[in-house]
Design a protein around this motif. Structure first.
Motif, PDB file in Angstrom:
ATOM      1  N   LEU A 141       0.808  -1.243   0.009  1.00 46.93           N
ATOM      2  CA  LEU A 141       0.062   0.244  -0.068  1.00 46.93           C
ATOM      3  C   LEU A 141       0.861   1.313  -0.082  1.00 46.93           C
ATOM      4  N   GLY A 142       2.089   1.156   0.278  1.00 52.31           N
ATOM      5  CA  GLY A 142       3.034   2.361   0.240  1.00 52.31           C
ATOM      6  C   GLY A 142       2.568   3.444   0.871  1.00 52.31           C
ATOM      7  N   ASP A 143       2.686   4.628   0.580  1.00 48.46           N
ATOM      8  CA  ASP A 143       2.551   5.844   1.181  1.00 48.46           C
ATOM      9  C   ASP A 143       0.944   5.885   1.722  1.00 48.46           C
ATOM     10  N   ALA A 144       0.079   5.108   1.214  1.00 46.26           N
ATOM     11  CA  ALA A 144      -1.278   4.985   1.796  1.00 46.26           C
ATOM     12  C   ALA A 144      -1.376   4.245   3.220  1.00 46.26           C
ATOM     13  N   THR A 145      -0.537   3.769   3.340  1.00 40.58           N
ATOM     14  CA  THR A 145      -0.702   2.927   4.692  1.00 40.58           C
ATOM     15  C   THR A 145      -0.928   3.917   5.917  1.00 40.58           C
ATOM     16  N   GLU A 146      -0.402   4.696   6.060  1.00 43.72           N
ATOM     17  CA  GLU A 146      -0.865   5.465   7.574  1.00 43.72           C
ATOM     18  C   GLU A 146      -2.108   6.487   7.211  1.00 43.72           C
ATOM     19  N   PRO A 147      -2.296   7.014   6.049  1.00 41.09           N
ATOM     20  CA  PRO A 147      -3.637   7.450   6.145  1.00 41.09           C
ATOM     21  C   PRO A 147      -4.796   6.493   6.096  1.00 41.09           C
TER      22      PRO A 147
ATOM     23  N   LEU B 288      -9.145   0.225  17.389  1.00 42.50           N
ATOM     24  CA  LEU B 288      -8.648  -0.799  17.320  1.00 42.50           C
ATOM     25  C   LEU B 288      -6.985  -0.622  17.135  1.00 42.50           C
ATOM     26  N   ARG B 289      -6.634   0.615  17.635  1.00 35.27           N
ATOM     27  CA  ARG B 289      -5.050   0.883  17.592  1.00 35.27           C
ATOM     28  C   ARG B 289      -4.213   0.382  18.626  1.00 35.27           C
ATOM     29  N   GLU B 290      -5.009  -0.257  19.793  1.00 38.59           N
ATOM     30  CA  GLU B 290      -4.554  -0.880  20.917  1.00 38.59           C
ATOM     31  C   GLU B 290      -4.401  -2.351  20.639  1.00 38.59           C
ATOM     32  N   GLU B 291      -5.071  -2.885  19.770  1.00 39.38           N
ATOM     33  CA  GLU B 291      -5.219  -4.264  19.543  1.00 39.38           C
ATOM     34  C   GLU B 291      -3.892  -4.810  18.784  1.00 39.38           C
ATOM     35  N   PRO B 292      -3.199  -5.900  19.613  1.00 36.31           N
ATOM     36  CA  PRO B 292      -1.987  -6.408  19.078  1.00 36.31           C
ATOM     37  C   PRO B 292      -1.982  -6.689  17.593  1.00 36.31           C
ATOM     38  N   ARG B 293      -3.204  -7.309  17.068  1.00 36.29           N
ATOM     39  CA  ARG B 293      -3.363  -7.402  15.562  1.00 36.29           C
ATOM     40  C   ARG B 293      -3.275  -6.219  14.814  1.00 36.29           C
ATOM     41  N   PHE B 294      -3.647  -5.069  15.200  1.00 41.19           N
ATOM     42  CA  PHE B 294      -4.021  -3.875  14.608  1.00 41.19           C
ATOM     43  C   PHE B 294      -2.360  -3.481  14.296  1.00 41.19           C
ATOM     44  N   GLN B 295      -1.675  -3.589  15.476  1.00 45.05           N
ATOM     45  CA  GLN B 295      -0.248  -3.174  15.525  1.00 45.05           C
ATOM     46  C   GLN B 295       0.577  -3.848  14.611  1.00 45.05           C
ATOM     47  N   ALA B 296       0.211  -5.175  14.556  1.00 41.61           N
ATOM     48  CA  ALA B 296       0.912  -6.330  13.499  1.00 41.61           C
ATOM     49  C   ALA B 296       0.757  -5.863  12.134  1.00 41.61           C
TER      50      ALA B 296
ATOM     51  N   ARG C  30      -0.119  -2.674  11.041  1.00 38.57           N
ATOM     52  CA  ARG C  30       0.521  -1.387  10.883  1.00 38.57           C
ATOM     53  C   ARG C  30       2.140  -1.968  10.556  1.00 38.57           C
ATOM     54  N   ALA C  31       2.699  -2.670  11.375  1.00 40.01           N
ATOM     55  CA  ALA C  31       4.162  -3.199  11.219  1.00 40.01           C
ATOM     56  C   ALA C  31       4.291  -4.076   9.952  1.00 40.01           C
ATOM     57  N   THR C  32       3.522  -4.719   9.481  1.00 43.00           N
ATOM     58  CA  THR C  32       3.588  -5.569   8.194  1.00 43.00           C
ATOM     59  C   THR C  32       3.324  -4.375   6.993  1.00 43.00           C
ATOM     60  N   TRP C  33       2.473  -3.714   7.199  1.00 50.18           N
ATOM     61  CA  TRP C  33       2.242  -2.765   6.185  1.00 50.18           C
ATOM     62  C   TRP C  33       3.386  -1.719   6.030  1.00 50.18           C
ATOM     63  N   SER C  34       3.823  -1.374   6.921  1.00 50.67           N
ATOM     64  CA  SER C  34       5.008  -0.406   6.711  1.00 50.67           C
ATOM     65  C   SER C  34       6.345  -0.770   6.585  1.00 50.67           C
ATOM     66  N   THR C  35       6.705  -2.217   6.870  1.00 48.22           N
ATOM     67  CA  THR C  35       8.021  -2.723   6.742  1.00 48.22           C
ATOM     68  C   THR C  35       8.548  -2.514   5.123  1.00 48.22           C
ATOM     69  N   PRO C  36       7.730  -2.462   4.011  1.00 43.68           N
ATOM     70  CA  PRO C  36       8.438  -2.286   2.532  1.00 43.68           C
ATOM     71  C   PRO C  36       8.757  -0.715   2.721  1.00 43.68           C
TER      72      PRO C  36
END
Length: 163
Positions: free
Chosen positions: A122-128, A138-146, A148-154
């Motif tokens: 998703l590139g730069d669209a990840t954060e928006p 959902l932001r405190e959910e471990p799955r949500f954090q995972a 976010r981490a997966t999408w932002s890795t590339p």
């Protein structure tokens, strides 16, 4: 005056452009895209007019039906040749994630977000996308954090390499 053969005359007629009123029908992929976008627009309009629990459940049901339709073999094949149709699936999953989050259905919302990630980077669209207020709960959910981490890795890797 030279005589034209019937074949030459026929070729000349067939080479003429079609009349202004003769519009080509959209391709099957374009028609599929149009259908998917129409359903998305109808759901969006419905939720702007009325966003109580019943309306959210109806929206979820329509979007789930659209996901099922997008996952049929014919539509998947058409999507292979049309990035516009293909990425309607990503958009519908995002719409579903928002609706599920608003309904308080955390697991379904996270499932939809995880499915979005399978469509591609998703590139730069990840954060928006992840910063959407619909996902605040959902932001405190471990799955949500995972997610976010997966999408932002590339994106992090590209920055590390100076890209």
């Amino acid at each position: 005056m030279p005589r034209l053969s019937l074949a030459a005359l026929l070729c000349a007629c067939l080479a003429l452009p079609a009349g202004a009123d003769d519009r080509a029908a959209p391709s099957p992929a374009q028609a599929g895209y149009d259908y998917a976008q129409t359903v998305r627009n109808e759901v969006s309009t419905q939720l702007k007019d009325k966003s109580d629990r019943v309306a959210l459940e109806q929206a979820a049901q329509r979007l789930e039906g659209l996901v099922d339709w997008l996952d049929t073999p014919l539509t998947r094949d058409l999507g292979t040749g049309s990035r516009y149709l293909y990425f309607r699936g990503l958009d519908v999953q995002r719409d579903l994630a928002v609706v599920y989050a608003r309904l308080g259905q955390t697991d379904k919302a996270l499932d939809a977000l995880e499915t979005m990630g399978r469509y591609g980077w998703l590139g730069d669209a990840t954060e928006p996308i992840l910063a959407d207020e619909a996902f605040a709960a959902l932001r405190e959910e471990p799955r949500f954090q995972a997610i976010r981490a997966t999408w932002s890795t590339p994106l992090r890797m590209l920055k590390d390499f100076g890209a």
